[in-house]
Design a protein around this motif. Structure first.
Motif, PDB file in Angstrom:
ATOM      1  N   VAL A  58       0.949  -0.452   0.371  1.00 27.71           N
ATOM      2  CA  VAL A  58       0.627  -0.300   0.406  1.00 27.71           C
ATOM      3  C   VAL A  58       0.961   1.725  -0.095  1.00 27.71           C
ATOM      4  CG1 VAL A  58      -1.650   1.164   1.513  1.00 27.71           C
ATOM      5  CG2 VAL A  58      -1.769  -1.123   1.627  1.00 27.71           C
ATOM      6  N   THR A  59       0.578   1.569  -0.685  1.00 29.25           N
ATOM      7  CA  THR A  59       1.119   3.662  -1.075  1.00 29.25           C
ATOM      8  C   THR A  59       0.400   4.383  -0.187  1.00 29.25           C
ATOM      9  OG1 THR A  59       1.034   3.737  -3.521  1.00 29.25           O
ATOM     10  CG2 THR A  59       2.989   3.065  -2.346  1.00 29.25           C
ATOM     11  N   VAL A  60       0.687   5.650  -0.129  1.00 28.39           N
ATOM     12  CA  VAL A  60       0.063   6.575   0.300  1.00 28.39           C
ATOM     13  C   VAL A  60       0.424   7.945  -0.119  1.00 28.39           C
ATOM     14  CG1 VAL A  60      -0.958   8.429   2.246  1.00 28.39           C
ATOM     15  CG2 VAL A  60      -1.311   5.783   2.413  1.00 28.39           C
ATOM     16  N   THR A  61       0.334   8.588  -1.156  1.00 29.60           N
ATOM     17  CA  THR A  61       0.750   9.770  -1.004  1.00 29.60           C
ATOM     18  C   THR A  61       0.146  11.136  -0.913  1.00 29.60           C
ATOM     19  OG1 THR A  61       1.328   8.770  -3.539  1.00 29.60           O
ATOM     20  CG2 THR A  61       1.373  11.542  -3.229  1.00 29.60           C
ATOM     21  N   TYR A  62       0.866  12.097  -0.122  1.00 30.18           N
ATOM     22  CA  TYR A  62       0.313  13.290  -0.348  1.00 30.18           C
ATOM     23  C   TYR A  62       0.698  14.719  -0.224  1.00 30.18           C
ATOM     24  CZ  TYR A  62      -3.539  15.368   3.942  1.00 30.18           C
ATOM     25  OH  TYR A  62      -3.888  16.630   4.357  1.00 30.18           O
ATOM     26  N   ARG A 107      -7.249  18.122  -1.157  1.00 26.90           N
ATOM     27  CA  ARG A 107      -7.060  16.870  -1.662  1.00 26.90           C
ATOM     28  C   ARG A 107      -6.685  15.916  -0.342  1.00 26.90           C
ATOM     29  NH1 ARG A 107     -10.362  16.037  -6.166  1.00 26.90           N
ATOM     30  NH2 ARG A 107      -9.660  13.369  -5.999  1.00 26.90           N
ATOM     31  N   ALA A 108      -7.639  15.143   0.121  1.00 28.59           N
ATOM     32  CA  ALA A 108      -6.584  13.918   1.179  1.00 28.59           C
ATOM     33  C   ALA A 108      -6.028  13.015   0.724  1.00 28.59           C
ATOM     34  CB  ALA A 108      -8.554  13.127   1.561  1.00 28.59           C
ATOM     35  N   PRO A 109      -5.129  12.485   1.063  1.00 25.88           N
ATOM     36  CA  PRO A 109      -3.990  11.299   1.054  1.00 25.88           C
ATOM     37  C   PRO A 109      -4.821  10.226   0.003  1.00 25.88           C
ATOM     38  CG  PRO A 109      -4.276  12.120   3.377  1.00 25.88           C
ATOM     39  CD  PRO A 109      -5.823  12.140   2.857  1.00 25.88           C
ATOM     40  N   ARG A 110      -4.468   9.442  -0.710  1.00 27.84           N
ATOM     41  CA  ARG A 110      -3.964   9.032  -1.779  1.00 27.84           C
ATOM     42  C   ARG A 110      -3.539   8.059  -1.642  1.00 27.84           C
ATOM     43  NH1 ARG A 110      -3.582   8.979  -9.117  1.00 27.84           N
ATOM     44  NH2 ARG A 110      -4.699   8.172  -9.623  1.00 27.84           N
ATOM     45  N   ILE A 166      -4.670  -3.284  -7.155  1.00 30.37           N
ATOM     46  CA  ILE A 166      -6.142  -3.555  -6.610  1.00 30.37           C
ATOM     47  C   ILE A 166      -6.904  -2.559  -5.961  1.00 30.37           C
ATOM     48  CG2 ILE A 166      -5.297  -6.085  -7.808  1.00 30.37           C
ATOM     49  CD1 ILE A 166      -5.125  -6.337  -4.376  1.00 30.37           C
ATOM     50  N   TYR A 167      -6.583  -1.877  -6.074  1.00 36.72           N
ATOM     51  CA  TYR A 167      -7.304  -0.060  -5.435  1.00 36.72           C
ATOM     52  C   TYR A 167      -6.587   1.186  -5.541  1.00 36.72           C
ATOM     53  CZ  TYR A 167      -9.470   2.208  -1.381  1.00 36.72           C
ATOM     54  OH  TYR A 167     -10.328   3.337  -1.227  1.00 36.72           O
ATOM     55  N   ASP A 168      -7.689   1.899  -6.068  1.00 37.86           N
ATOM     56  CA  ASP A 168      -7.178   3.337  -5.725  1.00 37.86           C
ATOM     57  C   ASP A 168      -8.208   5.100  -5.345  1.00 37.86           C
ATOM     58  OD1 ASP A 168      -6.478   6.035  -6.722  1.00 37.86           O
ATOM     59  OD2 ASP A 168      -6.248   5.736  -7.911  1.00 37.86           O
ATOM     60  N   SER A 169      -7.812   5.189  -4.435  1.00 39.91           N
ATOM     61  CA  SER A 169      -8.870   5.962  -3.589  1.00 39.91           C
ATOM     62  C   SER A 169      -9.483   6.634  -4.547  1.00 39.91           C
ATOM     63  CB  SER A 169      -7.924   6.236  -2.691  1.00 39.91           C
ATOM     64  OG  SER A 169      -7.168   7.505  -2.552  1.00 39.91           O
ATOM     65  N   ASP A 170      -8.813   7.244  -5.846  1.00 40.12           N
ATOM     66  CA  ASP A 170      -9.971   8.111  -6.390  1.00 40.12           C
ATOM     67  C   ASP A 170     -11.041   7.088  -6.889  1.00 40.12           C
ATOM     68  OD1 ASP A 170      -8.115   9.994  -5.542  1.00 40.12           O
ATOM     69  OD2 ASP A 170      -6.806  10.149  -7.836  1.00 40.12           O
ATOM     70  N   SER A 171     -10.852   6.152  -7.131  1.00 33.38           N
ATOM     71  CA  SER A 171     -12.102   5.519  -7.343  1.00 33.38           C
ATOM     72  C   SER A 171     -12.616   4.585  -6.548  1.00 33.38           C
ATOM     73  CB  SER A 171     -11.071   4.127  -8.353  1.00 33.38           C
ATOM     74  OG  SER A 171     -11.165   4.306  -9.527  1.00 33.38           O
ATOM     75  N   ASP A 172     -12.811   5.530  -5.090  1.00 37.41           N
ATOM     76  CA  ASP A 172     -13.390   4.774  -4.456  1.00 37.41           C
ATOM     77  C   ASP A 172     -14.830   5.532  -3.820  1.00 37.41           C
ATOM     78  OD1 ASP A 172     -15.199   3.536  -1.889  1.00 37.41           O
ATOM     79  OD2 ASP A 172     -13.284   3.749  -0.950  1.00 37.41           O
ATOM     80  N   TYR A 206     -16.597   5.932  -1.456  1.00 34.23           N
ATOM     81  CA  TYR A 206     -17.359   6.034  -0.706  1.00 34.23           C
ATOM     82  C   TYR A 206     -15.575   6.763   0.692  1.00 34.23           C
ATOM     83  CZ  TYR A 206     -20.340   2.006  -1.578  1.00 34.23           C
ATOM     84  OH  TYR A 206     -21.413   1.429  -1.773  1.00 34.23           O
ATOM     85  N   TYR A 207     -15.391   6.813  -0.336  1.00 38.30           N
ATOM     86  CA  TYR A 207     -14.084   7.912   0.291  1.00 38.30           C
ATOM     87  C   TYR A 207     -13.925   8.974  -0.045  1.00 38.30           C
ATOM     88  CZ  TYR A 207      -8.693   9.053   1.759  1.00 38.30           C
ATOM     89  OH  TYR A 207      -7.825   9.287   2.007  1.00 38.30           O
ATOM     90  N   ASP A 208     -13.673  10.290   1.181  1.00 40.13           N
ATOM     91  CA  ASP A 208     -13.725  11.478   0.886  1.00 40.13           C
ATOM     92  C   ASP A 208     -12.364  12.693   0.963  1.00 40.13           C
ATOM     93  OD1 ASP A 208     -16.132  11.834   1.785  1.00 40.13           O
ATOM     94  OD2 ASP A 208     -15.781  11.951   3.882  1.00 40.13           O
ATOM     95  N   LYS A 209     -12.716  12.492  -0.858  1.00 39.06           N
ATOM     96  CA  LYS A 209     -11.450  13.103  -1.500  1.00 39.06           C
ATOM     97  C   LYS A 209     -11.295  14.810  -1.305  1.00 39.06           C
ATOM     98  CE  LYS A 209     -12.088   9.282  -5.112  1.00 39.06           C
ATOM     99  NZ  LYS A 209     -13.880   9.141  -4.523  1.00 39.06           N
ATOM    100  N   PRO A 210     -12.113  15.785  -1.498  1.00 32.58           N
ATOM    101  CA  PRO A 210     -11.848  16.842  -1.100  1.00 32.58           C
ATOM    102  C   PRO A 210     -11.872  17.147   0.301  1.00 32.58           C
ATOM    103  CG  PRO A 210     -13.455  16.795  -2.422  1.00 32.58           C
ATOM    104  CD  PRO A 210     -13.027  15.015  -1.935  1.00 32.58           C
ATOM    105  N   ILE A 211     -10.664  18.418   1.146  1.00 31.39           N
ATOM    106  CA  ILE A 211     -10.830  18.650   1.887  1.00 31.39           C
ATOM    107  C   ILE A 211     -11.321  19.905   1.994  1.00 31.39           C
ATOM    108  CG2 ILE A 211      -9.257  20.078   3.549  1.00 31.39           C
ATOM    109  CD1 ILE A 211      -7.774  17.446   2.623  1.00 31.39           C
ATOM    110  N   PRO A 212     -12.744  19.748   3.171  1.00 33.32           N
ATOM    111  CA  PRO A 212     -13.618  20.508   3.816  1.00 33.32           C
ATOM    112  C   PRO A 212     -13.761  21.355   3.568  1.00 33.32           C
ATOM    113  CG  PRO A 212     -13.332  18.695   5.514  1.00 33.32           C
ATOM    114  CD  PRO A 212     -12.438  17.905   4.047  1.00 33.32           C
TER     115      PRO A 212
END
Length: 302
Positions: free
Chosen positions: A244-248, A274-277, A288-294, A296-302
């Protein structure tokens, strides 16, 4: 002639008497022998007594040399019972398990620091009653948990003051995830997630739905962020995931995989919108997973 003869006879008689008077008496040999033997016995007794005195002193000397100080010494006169062995000090209560990798404890936070923070948060939770009508969830003991992540925290307008985050998880009898906030060496907040994530779908990676506490310094409307900013990202993975990698911002961190969880941390040098990818890969390196395509994952910083 007769006159001279009588004179000689008288002279001889007187000389004989005088010689008899000055003749030494008989030597008392038996008495001398008896006194000599008595003296020999006296000397033998004196020597034997001295030997007994030496023998009596040797053990005391030997015992006195065995100790290293006055408190360790023993003497022959000490005939009382030996002091009882003091009871062993009770072992300290067991703490939480360590994370899988050293990098999950950041910013100089030790496992003991994390354990102490977790115990403080559990104690704080036990002291506060549940909301009216809500069943109370027993969070258990610190020994039931495993430390997943620990790093410093930066205060914001809603929660002033810097401190540290302690993330701990347990698997049984129900999964529990805690995000504990420590400030001024005291528990100041606790976020709890009980049970599995309720969002539907079969995702190999599931970012923690409350993980924004670890990477969101403040809302977009609350002004500029304090930089550099330490952030964290957590979630669960299943057996399909090998990496797993996390880009911020502009930096990418390699996450640790820890008993069905992932944990990543890094330092943000710029303000983000934007939240971490989060990306997950299988053992062959296929994504097999990308949070940009999820969805249910909140991507923009509110």
């Amino acid at each position: 002639m007769n006159g001279h003869g009588d004179f000689e006879l008288n002279l001889r008689d007187r000389m004989a008497l005088d010689a008899e008077a000055v003749r030494p008496g008989t030597v008392p040999y038996p008495e001398i022998v008896r006194q000599g033997r008595a003296e020999q016995r006296r000397r033998r007794l004196a020597v034997a007594g001295a030997a007994l005195f030496v023998l009596a002193l040797v053990p005391a000397t030997a015992l006195a040399l065995t100790g290293s100080g006055p408190s360790d010494r023993a003497t022959v006169a000490d005939t009382g019972p030996a002091p009882a062995t003091p009871p062993a000090s009770p072992a300290p209560p067991a703490g939480p398990a360590a994370p899988a990798t050293p990098g999950q404890l950041a910013d100089g936070i030790t496992l003991q620091d994390a354990a102490t923070g977790l115990e403080q948060c559990l104690a704080m939770d036990a002291e506060h009653p549940s909301p009216q009508g809500a069943p109370r969830q027993d969070l258990g003991k610190a020994a039931d948990y495993r430390i997943l992540l620990a790093h410093r925290s930066t205060g914001n307008d809603n929660s002033p003051g810097d401190g540290r985050f302690i993330v701990a998880v347990k698997d049984t009898p129900v999964p529990i995830r805690l995000i504990c906030t420590i400030k001024d060496d005291k528990a100041s907040g606790l976020n709890t997630s009980v049970g599995k994530d309720g969002t539907p779908g079969d995702r190999p990676v599931v970012p923690d739905m409350n993980g924004g506490k670890l990477y969101l310094q403040r809302l977009s409307t609350e002004g500029p962020w304090k930089l550099p900013y330490r952030w964290g990202s957590i979630g669960t993975v299943d057996s399909r995931v090998a990496r797993v990698t996390v880009t911020y911002g502009d930096a990418t961190a390699e996450a640790a995989l820890d008993h069905g969880w992932f944990a990543a941390t890094g330092t943000l040098e710029q303000r983000v919108t934007r939240a971490p990818r989060i990306r997950g890969y299988d053992a062959q390196g296929k994504e097999i997973y990308d949070s940009d395509s999820d969805k249910y994952y909140d991507k923009p910083i509110p």
